[in-house]
Design a protein around this motif. Structure first.
Motif, PDB file in Angstrom:
ATOM      1  N   PRO A  74       0.828  -1.221   0.000  1.00 23.90           N
ATOM      2  CA  PRO A  74       0.000   0.000   0.000  1.00 23.90           C
ATOM      3  C   PRO A  74       0.860   1.268   0.000  1.00 23.90           C
ATOM      4  N   ASN A  75       0.286   2.335  -0.498  1.00 29.60           N
ATOM      5  CA  ASN A  75       0.962   3.638  -0.489  1.00 29.60           C
ATOM      6  C   ASN A  75       0.772   4.267   0.889  1.00 29.60           C
ATOM      7  N   ASP A  76       1.594   3.827   1.831  1.00 23.03           N
ATOM      8  CA  ASP A  76       1.496   4.284   3.215  1.00 23.03           C
ATOM      9  C   ASP A  76       2.853   4.859   3.627  1.00 23.03           C
ATOM     10  N   PRO A  77       2.893   6.080   4.138  1.00 18.02           N
ATOM     11  CA  PRO A  77       4.182   6.719   4.469  1.00 18.02           C
ATOM     12  C   PRO A  77       4.981   5.981   5.538  1.00 18.02           C
ATOM     13  N   ARG A  78       4.327   5.130   6.301  1.00 19.68           N
ATOM     14  CA  ARG A  78       5.055   4.386   7.341  1.00 19.68           C
ATOM     15  C   ARG A  78       5.889   3.247   6.768  1.00 19.68           C
ATOM     16  N   ILE A  79       5.549   2.805   5.549  1.00 19.04           N
ATOM     17  CA  ILE A  79       6.199   1.635   4.966  1.00 19.04           C
ATOM     18  C   ILE A  79       7.451   2.038   4.196  1.00 19.04           C
ATOM     19  N   LYS A  80       8.546   1.373   4.517  1.00 14.24           N
ATOM     20  CA  LYS A  80       9.808   1.603   3.812  1.00 14.24           C
ATOM     21  C   LYS A  80      10.155   0.346   3.027  1.00 14.24           C
ATOM     22  N   VAL A  81      10.521   0.523   1.758  1.00 14.12           N
ATOM     23  CA  VAL A  81      10.884  -0.601   0.895  1.00 14.12           C
ATOM     24  C   VAL A  81      12.335  -0.430   0.469  1.00 14.12           C
ATOM     25  N   VAL A  82      13.144  -1.464   0.657  1.00 13.22           N
ATOM     26  CA  VAL A  82      14.566  -1.397   0.317  1.00 13.22           C
ATOM     27  C   VAL A  82      14.951  -2.593  -0.547  1.00 13.22           C
ATOM     28  N   GLU A  83      16.059  -2.460  -1.246  1.00 17.61           N
ATOM     29  CA  GLU A  83      16.588  -3.574  -2.021  1.00 17.61           C
ATOM     30  C   GLU A  83      17.481  -4.436  -1.136  1.00 17.61           C
ATOM     31  N   PRO A  84      17.677  -5.705  -1.485  1.00 15.44           N
ATOM     32  CA  PRO A  84      18.479  -6.603  -0.643  1.00 15.44           C
ATOM     33  C   PRO A  84      19.962  -6.256  -0.677  1.00 15.44           C
ATOM     34  N   LYS A  85      20.640  -6.589   0.398  1.00 20.39           N
ATOM     35  CA  LYS A  85      22.100  -6.463   0.480  1.00 20.39           C
ATOM     36  C   LYS A  85      22.640  -7.824   0.915  1.00 20.39           C
ATOM     37  N   MET A  86      22.670  -8.747  -0.062  1.00 22.90           N
ATOM     38  CA  MET A  86      22.932 -10.147   0.256  1.00 22.90           C
ATOM     39  C   MET A  86      24.303 -10.371   0.881  1.00 22.90           C
ATOM     40  N   ALA A  87      25.313  -9.687   0.390  1.00 20.39           N
ATOM     41  CA  ALA A  87      26.653  -9.874   0.948  1.00 20.39           C
ATOM     42  C   ALA A  87      26.678  -9.489   2.425  1.00 20.39           C
ATOM     43  N   THR A  88      25.966  -8.413   2.766  1.00 19.22           N
ATOM     44  CA  THR A  88      25.898  -7.986   4.167  1.00 19.22           C
ATOM     45  C   THR A  88      25.143  -8.999   5.009  1.00 19.22           C
ATOM     46  N   TYR A  89      24.012  -9.509   4.483  1.00 23.40           N
ATOM     47  CA  TYR A  89      23.251 -10.518   5.215  1.00 23.40           C
ATOM     48  C   TYR A  89      24.120 -11.742   5.519  1.00 23.40           C
ATOM     49  N   LEU A  90      24.897 -12.160   4.530  1.00 23.76           N
ATOM     50  CA  LEU A  90      25.742 -13.344   4.716  1.00 23.76           C
ATOM     51  C   LEU A  90      26.843 -13.091   5.741  1.00 23.76           C
ATOM     52  N   ARG A  91      27.406 -11.873   5.734  1.00 28.41           N
ATOM     53  CA  ARG A  91      28.432 -11.545   6.734  1.00 28.41           C
ATOM     54  C   ARG A  91      27.845 -11.578   8.140  1.00 28.41           C
ATOM     55  N   ILE A  92      26.632 -11.039   8.295  1.00 31.83           N
ATOM     56  CA  ILE A  92      25.990 -11.043   9.614  1.00 31.83           C
ATOM     57  C   ILE A  92      25.693 -12.472  10.047  1.00 31.83           C
ATOM     58  N   ALA A  93      25.219 -13.311   9.106  1.00 28.02           N
ATOM     59  CA  ALA A  93      24.938 -14.708   9.440  1.00 28.02           C
ATOM     60  C   ALA A  93      26.197 -15.422   9.912  1.00 28.02           C
ATOM     61  N   THR A  94      27.330 -15.109   9.297  1.00 26.41           N
ATOM     62  CA  THR A  94      28.601 -15.707   9.714  1.00 26.41           C
ATOM     63  C   THR A  94      28.971 -15.269  11.123  1.00 26.41           C
ATOM     64  N   GLU A  95      28.772 -13.989  11.423  1.00 27.82           N
ATOM     65  CA  GLU A  95      29.080 -13.490  12.764  1.00 27.82           C
ATOM     66  C   GLU A  95      28.167 -14.119  13.811  1.00 27.82           C
ATOM     67  N   ILE A  96      26.905 -14.357  13.454  1.00 27.27           N
ATOM     68  CA  ILE A  96      25.984 -14.995  14.397  1.00 27.27           C
ATOM     69  C   ILE A  96      26.426 -16.428  14.674  1.00 27.27           C
ATOM     70  N   SER A  97      26.951 -17.114  13.660  1.00 26.54           N
ATOM     71  CA  SER A  97      27.477 -18.471  13.870  1.00 26.54           C
ATOM     72  C   SER A  97      28.613 -18.455  14.885  1.00 26.54           C
ATOM     73  N   ARG A  98      29.381 -17.362  14.886  1.00 22.44           N
ATOM     74  CA  ARG A  98      30.475 -17.255  15.863  1.00 22.44           C
ATOM     75  C   ARG A  98      29.933 -17.108  17.289  1.00 22.44           C
ATOM     76  N   VAL A  99      28.744 -16.513  17.423  1.00 26.69           N
ATOM     77  CA  VAL A  99      28.105 -16.450  18.742  1.00 26.69           C
ATOM     78  C   VAL A  99      27.802 -17.870  19.232  1.00 26.69           C
ATOM     79  N   PHE A 100      27.249 -18.710  18.359  1.00 28.79           N
ATOM     80  CA  PHE A 100      26.975 -20.096  18.735  1.00 28.79           C
ATOM     81  C   PHE A 100      28.247 -20.795  19.193  1.00 28.79           C
ATOM     82  N   ASN A 101      29.352 -20.490  18.482  1.00 29.72           N
ATOM     83  CA  ASN A 101      30.629 -21.148  18.735  1.00 29.72           C
ATOM     84  C   ASN A 101      31.217 -20.790  20.104  1.00 29.72           C
ATOM     85  N   ARG A 102      30.694 -19.746  20.738  1.00 32.55           N
ATOM     86  CA  ARG A 102      31.142 -19.420  22.098  1.00 32.55           C
ATOM     87  C   ARG A 102      30.687 -20.472  23.097  1.00 32.55           C
ATOM     88  N   TYR A 103      29.579 -21.133  22.778  1.00 30.03           N
ATOM     89  CA  TYR A 103      28.962 -22.053  23.732  1.00 30.03           C
ATOM     90  C   TYR A 103      29.214 -23.524  23.388  1.00 30.03           C
TER      91      TYR A 103
END
Length: 420
Positions: A74-103
């Protein structure tokens, strides 16, 4: 009845990042992932572009979810639409895996997808506390360090951990199921597609057999299920009882393994020659995925979806061949047969190809009518090695350089979408 005392009694976490792509983009935009209205669209310049992810509030209040189209927002000013940043998503996923590796050590972690992981914590409870406590520590770490929401299901095996996540933990944040919860919490599930591992087609077949709840599936005649579904019937039956003997990292439903590729085309295709060129590119990708796992298949499926301009619709047909294959041109010949039999000339907007009925690619039955079969088979592996070394765009078929081809553009993408 199942004797649960003889089954594994592990402590396995299934950790899911809530609306991962949308949550990551929300944090990058300085927004609260749980309270903002944000969608990630494949291409902001195409109204028909697919929504890859939506924030929880956008899903709940506007009904926009993964798979919706950009023009549906819908054309609603509260809604923000962005394009994907896959390389960034993958880097964050890798860092989250390192959190698991602490335990836990790395061998106790299985990354199921970019936003979901299984973690076996049996050997960590004496250091960090019980499984629930470890799950809470991991959840708190992720929220504190990445500002990202997550949920965790806990179970004695991967199956129950995943079911607990999907059916309870995603609402509560953290939940734990034991075998004692199977009849009380799992058997009441309906429709059947709400249970992980049961798709719409299997659900429809089970409904036709008079099975509408997981409890009815658990009490159904095992021999009849095996006769109808083969080995998958056995797995469906025992999964309804919460039984899963898979090792960490193994596919939980081995009988459902297949290799596929689906693609929403960048534009409408109506010329048969152009459609066939895209089908060839996709057969190349499906065959490559099978070869990567040293597998071959006998059942080839082709799905064609028509454009909204032609009031949608389409067809999905399959053909089973005698000799298992992972050779591109053999898949292509079968897909062409299906295409010519069922295509009615409408405008095509999406295509899907699947290779099923999978076996190990260890044997080749020689034929007097195809003495070059072994060379064709080996050629595919040679091409794969070149692409693995020099990149997916290093070696392409001539059709990829035509106006219809999509492989050159897709070779620039990460996970099928823009990297940055």
């Amino acid at each position: 009845m199942v004797d649960y005392s003889t089954l594994p009694q592990n402590k396995i976490l299934c950790v899911d990042m809530k609306s991962f792509y949308a949550s990551c983009s929300a944090v990058m935009e300085g927004l609260d992932p749980l309270n903002c209205y944000l969608a990630v669209a494949g291409n902001l310049n195409r109204p028909g572009s697919v929504i890859l992810a939506a924030s929880p509030r956008l899903k709940k209040e506007f009904g926009i979810k993964t798979g919706s189209r950009l023009f549906e927002i819908p054309n609603d000013p509260r809604i923000k639409v962005v394009e994907p940043k896959m390389a960034t998503y993958l880097r964050i996923a890798t860092e989250i895996s390192r959190v698991f590796n602490r335990y836990v050590p790395k061998e106790a972690i299985h990354t199921y997808s970019v936003d979901e992981s299984f973690i076996k914590v049996d050997e960590a409870v004496h250091l960090w506390g019980d499984a629930f406590t470890i799950a809470k520590k991991i959840k708190d770490d992720i929220e504190r360090e990445f500002q990202l929401p997550s949920a965790a299901g806990i179970g004695p095996n991967m199956l129950i951990a995943k079911l607990c996540l999907d059916l309870e933990a995603k609402k509560k944040g953290i939940a734990e199921w034991t075998y004692a919860d199977v009849q009380a919490k799992l058997w009441e599930v309906s429709p059947l597609s709400e249970m992980w591992g049961i798709g719409r087609r299997v659900e429809k077949t089970l409904n036709g057999m008079g099975i509408f709840t997981v409890g009815q599936l658990a009490r159904f005649d095992l021999k009849k299920l095996e006769k109808r579904f083969g080995i998958m019937g056995n797995q469906l039956y025992y999964h309804a009882w919460g039984v899963d003997l898979s090792d960490l990292g193994a596919p939980i439903i081995e009988g459902q393994i297949s290799f596929g590729k689906s693609q929403i085309l960048l534009r409408d295709y109506k010329d048969k020659e152009e459609i066939q060129q895209v089908i060839l590119e996709m057969c190349e990708e499906v065959a490559r995925r099978a070869r990567t796992r040293r597998k071959a298949g006998r059942t080839i499926s082709l799905g064609i979806g028509y454009s909204h301009e032609d009031f949608s619709g389409g067809f999905h047909r399959a053909k089973t061949i005698e000799q298992p294959t992972n050779v591109t041109m053999e898949l292509y010949r079968v897909c062409l047969d299906l295409f010519h039999q069922h295509y009615n000339g409408k405008t095509v907007r999406n295509i899907s190809i699947t290779l099923g009925n999978i076996v190990d690619d260890t044997e080749l039955q020689l034929s007097l009518f195809d003495l070059g079969a072994e060379k064709k088979r080996e050629l595919g592996y040679v091409v794969d090695r070149i692409r693995n070394r020099f990149g997916p765009g290093a070696l392409l078929r001539a059709v990829s350089y035509t106006s219809a081809g999509t492989a050159r553009e897709r070779a620039k993408l990460v996970g099928g979408h823009k990297a940055n």
